[in-house]
Design a protein around this motif. Structure first.
Motif, PDB file in Angstrom:
ATOM      1  N   TYR A 198      62.503  86.828 123.821  1.00 60.41           N
ATOM      2  CA  TYR A 198      62.397  85.598 124.620  1.00 60.41           C
ATOM      3  C   TYR A 198      63.621  85.399 125.506  1.00 60.41           C
ATOM      4  CZ  TYR A 198      58.417  84.172 121.772  1.00 60.41           C
ATOM      5  OH  TYR A 198      57.193  84.110 121.166  1.00 60.41           O
TER       6      TYR A 198
ATOM      7  N   GLU B  65      63.526  82.560 120.593  1.00 62.24           N
ATOM      8  CA  GLU B  65      63.823  81.573 121.632  1.00 62.24           C
ATOM      9  C   GLU B  65      64.959  80.648 121.177  1.00 62.24           C
ATOM     10  OE1 GLU B  65      60.608  78.872 122.682  1.00 62.24           O
ATOM     11  OE2 GLU B  65      60.635  79.745 124.684  1.00 62.24           O
TER      12      GLU B  65
ATOM     13  N   MET C  59      49.027  71.867 134.705  1.00 58.02           N
ATOM     14  CA  MET C  59      49.104  71.715 133.245  1.00 58.02           C
ATOM     15  C   MET C  59      49.799  72.900 132.579  1.00 58.02           C
ATOM     16  SD  MET C  59      48.002  68.758 132.714  1.00 58.02           S
ATOM     17  CE  MET C  59      48.110  68.852 130.950  1.00 58.02           C
TER      18      MET C  59
ATOM     19  N   ARG D  63      58.187  72.046 130.245  1.00 59.13           N
ATOM     20  CA  ARG D  63      57.707  71.000 131.161  1.00 59.13           C
ATOM     21  C   ARG D  63      58.865  70.422 131.963  1.00 59.13           C
ATOM     22  NH1 ARG D  63      53.787  70.323 134.100  1.00 59.13           N
ATOM     23  NH2 ARG D  63      52.626  71.271 132.406  1.00 59.13           N
TER      24      ARG D  63
ATOM     25  N   ALA E 180      67.012  73.087 120.739  1.00 60.37           N
ATOM     26  CA  ALA E 180      66.780  74.404 120.157  1.00 60.37           C
ATOM     27  C   ALA E 180      65.887  74.321 118.933  1.00 60.37           C
ATOM     28  CB  ALA E 180      68.107  75.049 119.792  1.00 60.37           C
TER      29      ALA E 180
ATOM     30  N   MET F 239      61.995  74.792 119.447  1.00 56.20           N
ATOM     31  CA  MET F 239      61.503  75.929 120.218  1.00 56.20           C
ATOM     32  C   MET F 239      60.847  76.986 119.362  1.00 56.20           C
ATOM     33  SD  MET F 239      64.623  76.288 122.753  1.00 56.20           S
ATOM     34  CE  MET F 239      64.917  75.017 123.941  1.00 56.20           C
ATOM     35  N   THR F 240      60.154  77.845 120.042  1.00 57.26           N
ATOM     36  CA  THR F 240      59.530  78.978 119.372  1.00 57.26           C
ATOM     37  C   THR F 240      60.607  79.861 118.778  1.00 57.26           C
ATOM     38  OG1 THR F 240      57.765  78.949 120.954  1.00 57.26           O
ATOM     39  CG2 THR F 240      58.060  80.965 119.721  1.00 57.26           C
ATOM     40  N   SER F 241      60.462  80.121 117.524  1.00 55.21           N
ATOM     41  CA  SER F 241      61.498  80.900 116.878  1.00 55.21           C
ATOM     42  C   SER F 241      60.979  82.233 116.407  1.00 55.21           C
ATOM     43  CB  SER F 241      62.067  80.138 115.689  1.00 55.21           C
ATOM     44  OG  SER F 241      62.666  78.969 116.155  1.00 55.21           O
ATOM     45  N   CYS F 242      59.707  82.427 116.478  1.00 55.44           N
ATOM     46  CA  CYS F 242      59.173  83.648 115.928  1.00 55.44           C
ATOM     47  C   CYS F 242      57.972  84.042 116.759  1.00 55.44           C
ATOM     48  CB  CYS F 242      58.761  83.407 114.489  1.00 55.44           C
ATOM     49  SG  CYS F 242      58.211  84.896 113.706  1.00 55.44           S
ATOM     50  N   SER F 243      57.914  85.278 117.150  1.00 58.23           N
ATOM     51  CA  SER F 243      56.835  85.679 118.041  1.00 58.23           C
ATOM     52  C   SER F 243      55.555  85.946 117.269  1.00 58.23           C
ATOM     53  CB  SER F 243      57.243  86.917 118.822  1.00 58.23           C
ATOM     54  OG  SER F 243      57.540  87.962 117.938  1.00 58.23           O
TER      55      SER F 243
ATOM     56  N   ALA G 165      69.343  80.362 111.831  1.00 58.05           N
ATOM     57  CA  ALA G 165      70.126  79.182 112.174  1.00 58.05           C
ATOM     58  C   ALA G 165      69.964  78.154 111.056  1.00 58.05           C
ATOM     59  CB  ALA G 165      69.639  78.611 113.497  1.00 58.05           C
TER      60      ALA G 165
ATOM     61  N   ARG H 251      49.819  79.034 117.143  1.00 59.64           N
ATOM     62  CA  ARG H 251      49.873  79.965 118.277  1.00 59.64           C
ATOM     63  C   ARG H 251      50.613  81.248 117.932  1.00 59.64           C
ATOM     64  NH1 ARG H 251      48.916  79.006 123.252  1.00 59.64           N
ATOM     65  NH2 ARG H 251      50.715  80.275 123.854  1.00 59.64           N
ATOM     66  N   ASN H 252      51.748  81.101 117.241  1.00 58.31           N
ATOM     67  CA  ASN H 252      52.618  82.258 117.076  1.00 58.31           C
ATOM     68  C   ASN H 252      52.390  83.019 115.774  1.00 58.31           C
ATOM     69  OD1 ASN H 252      53.834  81.537 119.496  1.00 58.31           O
ATOM     70  ND2 ASN H 252      55.343  80.250 118.474  1.00 58.31           N
TER      71      ASN H 252
ATOM     72  N   LEU I 156      50.016  74.672 124.999  1.00 55.77           N
ATOM     73  CA  LEU I 156      51.167  73.789 125.127  1.00 55.77           C
ATOM     74  C   LEU I 156      51.358  73.442 126.602  1.00 55.77           C
ATOM     75  CD1 LEU I 156      53.705  75.405 122.634  1.00 55.77           C
ATOM     76  CD2 LEU I 156      52.722  73.124 122.483  1.00 55.77           C
ATOM     77  N   GLY I 157      51.169  72.176 126.926  1.00 55.79           N
ATOM     78  CA  GLY I 157      51.357  71.757 128.322  1.00 55.79           C
ATOM     79  C   GLY I 157      52.685  71.076 128.522  1.00 55.79           C
ATOM     80  N   CYS I 158      53.161  70.390 127.483  1.00 55.46           N
ATOM     81  CA  CYS I 158      54.431  69.680 127.633  1.00 55.46           C
ATOM     82  C   CYS I 158      55.319  69.830 126.403  1.00 55.46           C
ATOM     83  CB  CYS I 158      54.175  68.196 127.904  1.00 55.46           C
ATOM     84  SG  CYS I 158      53.437  67.313 126.510  1.00 55.46           S
ATOM     85  N   ASP I 159      54.724  70.108 125.243  1.00 54.37           N
ATOM     86  CA  ASP I 159      55.472  70.229 123.990  1.00 54.37           C
ATOM     87  C   ASP I 159      56.178  68.924 123.622  1.00 54.37           C
ATOM     88  OD1 ASP I 159      55.986  71.722 121.774  1.00 54.37           O
ATOM     89  OD2 ASP I 159      57.612  72.909 122.635  1.00 54.37           O
TER      90      ASP I 159
END
Lengths: 799, 215
Positions: A36, A102, A207, A289, B39, B42-46, B57, B89-90, B99-102
């Motif tokens: 990422y 990430e 979106m 976003r 942080a 956020m996505t931490s794992c794919s 962390a 998702r992950n 995810l449009g805005c999270d």
């Protein structure tokens, strides 16, 4: 003319995956070894990076690499940099870090030690034009919009003093054109309206954020992007990454909205691909976003002055338009020129002068948004036409009809023409469907604190192009494959225009396969999916390719069975002798034969006039069957006008300034209707976005620190389902454009402008106030109704 | 905390309940032992694979939990600060949830938790261990049938870009579960938390009303 497919509804192949949730957008892809990336963004509106130390970040476990301005191609102002040490905008990327996760990438960004030297910044174009005012860029403060070098323009203090607060200062104009003599026309006019105006910069807010996945394999660069366009992206990305077209794979089968901001290659795509190359890993950049508000594109705002003269009948005899366009720290778009063109075409003023200045500011990247220029100016002019009609005692649709162009219109200093024009038909149809005569009697009717307002609006966009390539293949499975280079913005025009090839070949839709969204299919060169152009442009390319395939099939049959090519016809997935249907070859047989013959039959040889993108595609397609590639060389003269009209009735609460839209109708002039359900979608969806433009959408900045106050959906809210009518009615004139083989033309952009302007017209009707500004919010309405001054001056921006 | 809500949707005119939800969510993140910085969200794992190259962390130690997703009990390692959207998702490859805005504003990540629609970007996975989660992939039933709402959306050409569509589907299905014959106005209220920038709202309402008629 009746068609088998054009003008009929169908189910495009990407609808089902969308409702099942199986359609894959960029962030939905995974790649073995994927890591990422996160970006370090400039925290102030203009700065120079004076020191930068990432050693601590790079030493963190899990951090894979860093990308700075030194790693990517440098660009000159006013091009937008991928990464820079001289950020000229809040949120401009300075560096990027890739890491196993990430979270680690984000933590690593915090460890970068970076010092900034703040630079003077400017957010209001008029401040930049003031003597001694700040230039947003070192190279100047004014661009030619889409043309001309950046340079410095300052007006005189006298220009500003003479204008005062109530009028646009109008110093020497970098861009100017004249038709006729406006001064004489104003002297003779029965009515003059002369108003300053502001349209706010607003953001596209698709979106899906513009996330990117990139990796390199065997020298090939793979980019998964969120983009409106498919083939259009190829040359720019290939140049950005310094690879040949053969070595670029671009995948964008689904795109979660773009509205102009994902039309062409953009910086974060290159940034991700450079990182992938540098660390030799697949890299995913999930754009957030909040980042979208800095990097996702903003519609240029206008500060302007419009002076219009009318004769006693309501004919517009003169228009004098000055627009100061607010851009970001980049070249930006030609919205202001497009706005002038729209005034010249839609209202046909006998005499017109346009002056304009496209000013760069330290606000985000500005780029075309749906109806660039035309939709902003419709929001201003249409309510003022109502005022003219009222003062002259003319019906509001009648004044529009009187000034509307016919097909023989000649407009602007360039003496532009159009391919077709049915705006008057649209007004007539709209006024009947909406029942204008009855509705306007309700205007001003009160019910307690509520009052009825009735409005009408119209908008235009040049909606079609030519000179691009079509590519189809007929394969041994007996099917017709239409290779579409059109992007998938959600308009379904990639599929609708593919039906043109099937139409020409008399092929059933069930036996037609559309290939799109992945350059590995072999996709031909076409224009970006912007400017409402795909419908006109790509029915022509597929018509050209379809006709070529038909000719090839006829020649193939003549070789096989004897006689001349014209003795044969093509339909029902076969080529057959007109006189003897036993002499026939199925598509499957013809495809097999073409492969055996090779050369020009199966795509190994092709016309030299094809674009390089199409030529690169041929290396993928050759040998799959009978392959027909052709450039659209049919004549085209004039602009292809997509026209739309909107009619609306609201009930406005005079105590709260809130209103409900009771009814909305739209009638389009989009030539022959290609895809009825697709048209309904565009007219309704455009109306929703237009409602946003009229009363909601804006970017707001803190003038002291240059920070942006609109970095969340709740801070610049797009219309929700409760902000729009439960039912919206749609119709089309449905008369053909003579310069398209099927009579079709696009309309996606004016669908928005006509709704925005109709709503503003209705608000003015309900309140008796012409706001000369977008968006109009409830505060403004309450102030107007209470006779209070507004909380900002007429030309104030970023509020 | 999801069970506090009696309605499918927050009331957009008085959004206290949604604010409460978001506040509870952030409190939950803090309570989970992580720093409430960006942080942590956020996505931490794919793909659920072992990220041994990166030192964990603070607060990011994963714990094996069981959650019922689309009728199947799935065992998955989740971090204390992991959102349901991230897990779906992950780690469970259920990428239909977008995810449009999270940040709980757009509704693209809408799922049902015990029949109630929620923004899965604003729900911590460890809070749904005893709950039943239904995503767009599961609305048609265990055998992958298509739900009448989805069928009607195809027939009505409801989606445009399609990014908000999974959320619209889930909101529509949840509505019909609790109210099999909604009025247009009730459908609008049920979709009020699902933003669609393409403006396909009318089409979604048409489809859901049509599905109600045929269901």
């Amino acid at each position: 003319m009746a068609f088998n497919l054009i003008g009929k509804d169908f189910t495009p192949h990407d609808v089902r995956p969308k409702v099942l949730g199986t359609g894959k957008y960029t962030e939905d892809f995974r790649k073995e070894g994927m890591c990422y990336m996160k970006m370090l963004l400039c925290p102030m509106p203009s700065a120079n990076v004076t020191s930068f130390d990432a050693s601590e970040a790079l030493a963190m476990p899990g951090v894979l690499g860093i990308l700075t301005a030194d790693d990517v191609p440098a660009v000159e102002e006013p091009s937008y940099p991928m990464l820079t040490n001289k950020p000229r905008q809040l949120g401009m990327p300075i560096a990027a870090i890739a890491a196993e996760t990430e979270s680690i990438a984000a933590d690593a960004l915090e460890k970068i030690k970076v010092a900034y030297e703040p630079q003077p910044f400017v957010l209001d174009p008029l401040e930049s034009l003031y003597p001694g005012g700040t230039n947003a860029l070192e190279s100047g403060n004014v661009t030619g919009g889409g043309e001309g070098p950046i340079h410095t323009v300052k007006w005189t203090a006298r220009d500003f003093a003479e204008a005062g607060d109530e009028k646009l200062p109008m110093g020497a104009a970098p861009v100017e054109w004249n038709v006729g003599d406006v001064e004489t026309a104003f002297a003779e006019a029965a009515l003059i309206i002369d108003e300053p105006f502001v349209t706010a910069s607003s953001t596209h807010q698709a979106m899906e954020p513009r996330s990117v996945l990139s990796y390199w394999e065997n020298g090939k660069c793979y980019i998964h992007g969120s983009s409106q366009s498919q083939s259009w992206m190829m040359p720019g990305l290939a140049r950005m990454m310094d690879v040949s077209l053969d070595n670029l794979v671009y995948i964008a089968e689904y795109c979660g909205g773009g509205f102009g901001a994902k039309a062409s290659p953009y910086a974060v795509q290159g940034m991700t691909a450079f990182m992938a190359k540098k660390i030799n890993r697949p890299v995913m950049l999930r754009v957030t976003r909040a980042e979208e508000y800095h990097l996702g594109g903003t519609r240029p705002g206008f500060q302007g002055q419009i002076k219009m003269g009318f004769d006693q009948t309501g004919k517009m005899t003169a228009a004098d338009l000055y627009i100061v366009q607010s851009g970001g720290p980049n070249r930006g778009s030609g919205d202001y020129s497009a706005a002038a063109g729209a005034v010249a075409l839609v209202y046909t003023p006998t005499n017109m002068r346009f002056r304009g200045a496209a000013v760069v500011t330290n606000k985000p990247w500005h780029v075309s948004q749906r109806g660039p220029g035309q939709n902003q100016i419709a929001c201003i002019i249409e309510p003022l036409l109502d005022r003219a009609a009222k003062e002259l005692g003319i019906d509001r649709i009648a004044i529009r009809d009187l000034n509307a162009p016919d097909a023989d219109v000649i407009f602007t200093d360039r003496e532009s023409t159009v391919t077709s024009m049915y705006l008057k038909d649209a007004f007539q149809m709209g006024s009947e469907l909406f029942n204008w005569e009855e509705k306007k009697k309700l205007s001003g009717q009160r019910n307690g604190t509520k009052v009825i307002g009735v409005g009408v609006g119209s908008a235009y966009h040049s909606a079609g192009s030519n000179g691009f390539d079509g590519l189809i293949s007929i394969r041994p499975d007996g099917k017709l494959y239409v290779h579409s280079g059109v992007g998938n913005l959600g308009t379904y025009s990639y599929a609708g225009t593919s039906r043109a090839a099937a139409e020409v070949l008399g092929c059933s839709w069930e036996n037609t396969v559309v290939l799109n969204g992945d350059s590995r299919h072999g996709l031909p060169w076409t224009l970006a999916q912007f400017g409402s152009n795909s419908t006109f442009t790509n029915t022509r390319t597929n018509y050209a390719a379809g006709n070529k395939a038909k000719e090839m099939l006829q020649n193939l049959a003549a070789q096989e069975f004897g006689g001349a090519a014209e003795d044969y016809d093509v339909a029902d997935e076969k080529v057959f002798a007109k006189a003897d249907s036993a002499k026939a070859m199925t598509f499957a047989e013809a495809a097999q034969k073409a492969i055996e013959l090779g050369g020009e039959w199966d795509g190994h040889e092709y016309p030299d006039n094809l674009n390089d993108v199409t030529k690169a595609a041929m290396s993928t397609v050759q040998g799959v069957g009978l392959v027909a590639a052709a450039k659209d060389e049919m004549p085209k003269e004039g602009s292809v006008p997509g026209m739309a009209t909107g009619y609306c009735m609201i009930e406005l609460d005079t105590e709260t300034g809130k209103f409900e839209i009771l009814e909305y109708h739209s009638v389009a002039d989009c030539g022959t209707v290609m895809h009825p359900k697709g048209l309904e979608q565009q007219l309704r969806g455009g109306a929703v976005m237009g409602i946003g433009e009229a009363v909601l959408d804006r970017m707001v900045y803190d003038p002291q620190n240059g920070l942006c106050a609109t970095v969340g959906l709740y801070q610049t809210k797009p219309p929700t389902i409760l902000d729009v009518p439960s039912l919206m009615e749609m119709s089309a004139v449905n008369k053909p454009d003579p310069q398209n083989p099927f009579g079709v033309k696009g309309v996606g952009e004016p669908a928005m402008g006509c709704a925005a302007s109709a709503l503003l017209s209705a608000i003015s009707d309900a309140t008796g106030t012409y706001f000369n500004r977008t968006p109009v919010d409830p505060d403004m309405i309450i102030n107007a109704l209470a006779g209070q001054p507004q909380s900002f001056k007429p030309l104030q921006v970023n509020v | 905390m999801q069970k506090k809500f009696s309605s499918d949707r927050y009331d957009p005119l008085g959004s206290d309940r949604d604010a409460l939800s978001r506040r509870h969510f952030i409190k939950g993140v803090i309570a989970a032992g992580t720093v409430a910085g960006a942080a942590g969200l956020m996505t931490s794992c794919s793909d659920g694979s072992d990220n041994s190259e990166g030192a964990p962390a603070a607060g990011s130690v994963e714990r094996l939990v069981s959650i019922n997703v689309n009728g199947n009990v799935r065992r998955v390692d989740v971090m204390p600060n992991e959102t349901l959207a991230q897990t779906l998702r992950n780690k469970l490859s259920l990428t239909g949830t977008k995810l449009g805005c999270d940040r709980g504003s757009c509704g693209a990540c809408t799922v049902m938790i015990d029949g109630v629609t929620q923004n899965s970007c604003s729900v911590l996975t460890h809070t749904v261990r005893d709950a039943s989660v239904v995503t767009v992939e599961g609305v048609g039933g265990a055998n992958g049938e298509i739900h009448p709402v989805q069928q009607a959306m195809i027939e009505e050409l409801a989606p445009q870009c399609g990014y908000c569509t999974p959320g619209q589907v889930v909101s529509g299905v949840a509505l019909l579960q609790r109210n099999p014959n909604p009025t247009r106005e009730e459908v609008r209220q049920a979709l009020a938390g699902n933003l669609c920038r393409c403006g396909a709202y009318n089409n979604y309402v048409n489809a859901i009303v049509k599905a109600a008629g045929s269901a």
